[in-house]
Design an enzyme around this catalytic site. Structure first.
Site, PDB file in Angstrom:
ATOM      1  N   GLY A   1       0.838  -1.196   0.000  1.00 19.83           N
ATOM      2  CA  GLY A   1       0.000   0.000   0.000  1.00 19.83           C
ATOM      3  C   GLY A   1       0.867   1.237   0.000  1.00 19.83           C
ATOM      4  CG  LEU A   2       3.806   1.363  -2.071  1.00 20.63           C
ATOM      5  CD1 LEU A   2       4.673   0.984  -3.258  1.00 20.63           C
ATOM      6  CD2 LEU A   2       4.653   1.534  -0.813  1.00 20.63           C
ATOM      7  N   GLY A   3       0.090   4.477  -0.994  1.00 23.15           N
ATOM      8  CA  GLY A   3      -0.690   5.693  -1.215  1.00 23.15           C
ATOM      9  C   GLY A   3      -0.112   6.867  -0.451  1.00 23.15           C
ATOM     10  NE  ARG A   4      -4.639  10.406   0.699  1.00 29.33           N
ATOM     11  CZ  ARG A   4      -5.825  10.794   1.141  1.00 29.33           C
ATOM     12  NH1 ARG A   4      -6.123  12.088   1.169  1.00 29.33           N
ATOM     13  NH2 ARG A   4      -6.719   9.930   1.558  1.00 29.33           N
ATOM     14  CG  MET A   5      -1.254   7.768   5.581  1.00 30.80           C
ATOM     15  SD  MET A   5      -0.503   8.693   6.934  1.00 30.80           S
ATOM     16  CE  MET A   5      -0.582   7.491   8.256  1.00 30.80           C
TER      17      MET A   5
ATOM     18  CG  ASN B   1      -7.084   4.534  10.410  1.00 34.55           C
ATOM     19  OD1 ASN B   1      -6.276   4.536  11.335  1.00 34.55           O
ATOM     20  ND2 ASN B   1      -7.243   5.570   9.607  1.00 34.55           N
TER      21      ASN B   1
ATOM     22  CB  SER C   1      -1.403   9.690  14.305  1.00 33.01           C
ATOM     23  OG  SER C   1      -1.881  11.010  14.128  1.00 33.01           O
TER      24      SER C   1
ATOM     25  CE  LYS D   1      -4.286   7.189  13.691  1.00 39.24           C
ATOM     26  NZ  LYS D   1      -5.289   7.053  12.683  1.00 39.24           N
TER      27      LYS D   1
ATOM     28  CD  GLU E   1      -7.647  13.545  13.677  1.00 43.08           C
ATOM     29  OE1 GLU E   1      -8.299  13.310  12.641  1.00 43.08           O
ATOM     30  OE2 GLU E   1      -6.534  13.032  13.911  1.00 43.08           O
TER      31      GLU E   1
END
Length: 298
Positions: free
Chosen positions: A15-19, A94, A120, A172, A179
């Site tokens: 998984g090489l998305g935004r995170m 998550n 996070s 989390k 949050e």
């Protein structure tokens, strides 16, 4: 399986998305070898999970950063067929904490270890570091500590071995519930400032809180940044999604009989934001008209 914290390691990252993509770059900058897999051919280092596993030396460590739900379950089950006894699977997505115990049990039958890690940091983690909350056995946590140390911010904060399987995702979940409440408080304060007859420079007020104020925070910094880009937020709609953790936090508050007024209100407000014309508020308007003859808008 003991590993010194300064040692460089290999990691398979799915998984090489935004995170995930930013985590790969931060780990590589720290000297670790990362073999990344993603369904997007432009992002990945290998073409399949099997190829990723082949490129790793035992005991392998493979970290998943894919959306919670079926895709995570399918990925972990696939890794269970590819990995060997002594290897470690980490889920950093998550996921709901109740999924972690069953996953750990399934993998244990094959001799494979499991850790759940709440992560996070968002898109800023690549430079600022990621706050990490880990659930699982101490031996595997210690083995993976060089990876965790590379991802966390410099200094003493940003990492916790929270407890057994599920504790990382549980921590989390509560983090994200808090949050929700913090963001709602900033949003409501912003709206009151906008409505005031006295304040004519709301962005400047927000900016003044960034230092010397008890309400200073990274979230406040991000609100200030958003107002720098769009001083009236005219390019946004007041529609707010949720990704599950806020709901799960309120569920836990009910289960444990813990009063959570702010957290509950913040998630219900998000639901309200998605209604163009709230049926509930229509009913309230109708009742006010019926019992008091109050005016209504048609």
């Amino acid at each position: 399986m003991r590993t010194s914290r300064g040692k460089t390691m290999q990691l398979g990252l799915i998984g090489l998305g935004r995170m995930g993509g930013n985590m790969r770059e931060r780990l590589r900058a720290a000297g670790h070898e990362v073999v990344g897999f993603d369904h997007n051919a432009d992002k990945r280092d290998v073409a399949s999970l099997a190829e990723m596993v082949e490129k790793l030396s035992g005991p392998r460590v493979v970290w998943t950063m894919v959306p919670a739900g079926k895709i995570t379950e399918d990925t972990i089950d696939a890794l269970g067929e590819l990995l060997s006894p002594g290897d470690i699977v980490i889920d950093g997505g998550n996921s709901k904490f109740t999924d972690d115990g069953p996953r750990a049990a399934r993998l244990k039958e094959k001799g494979i270890h499991y850790l759940d890690v709440g992560v996070s940091g968002g898109v800023w983690g690549i430079t600022n570091g990621y706050a990490l909350m880990v659930g699982g056995d101490a031996e595997q946590v210690a083995h993976c500590r060089p990876i965790f140390d590379a991802l966390k911010p410099a200094g003493e904060f940003g990492f916790a071995h929270a407890g057994t399987h599920g504790a990382g995702h549980y921590a989390k979940m509560i983090h994200n519930g808090i949050e929700y409440g913090m963001m709602q408080a900033y949003g409501e304060g912003y709206e009151i400032l906008l409505a005031s007859e006295l304040v004519d420079n709301v962005p400047a007020v927000i900016k003044s809180w960034r230092e010397g104020s008890v309400v200073k925070s990274w979230l406040l910094d991000l609100l200030d940044r958003a107002l720098d880009e769009d001083p009236t937020l005219a390019n946004l709609k007041g529609y707010v999604e949720d990704t599950g953790e806020g709901r799960w936090t309120v569920d836990e508050a009910v289960r444990l009989a813990v009063p959570a007024h702010v957290l509950a209100a913040s998630i219900f407000t998000r639901f309200e934001s998605r209604q163009d014309d709230s049926p509930a508020m229509k009913a309230v308007a109708a009742l006010r008209q019926q019992f008091g003859g109050h005016a209504v808008k048609r």
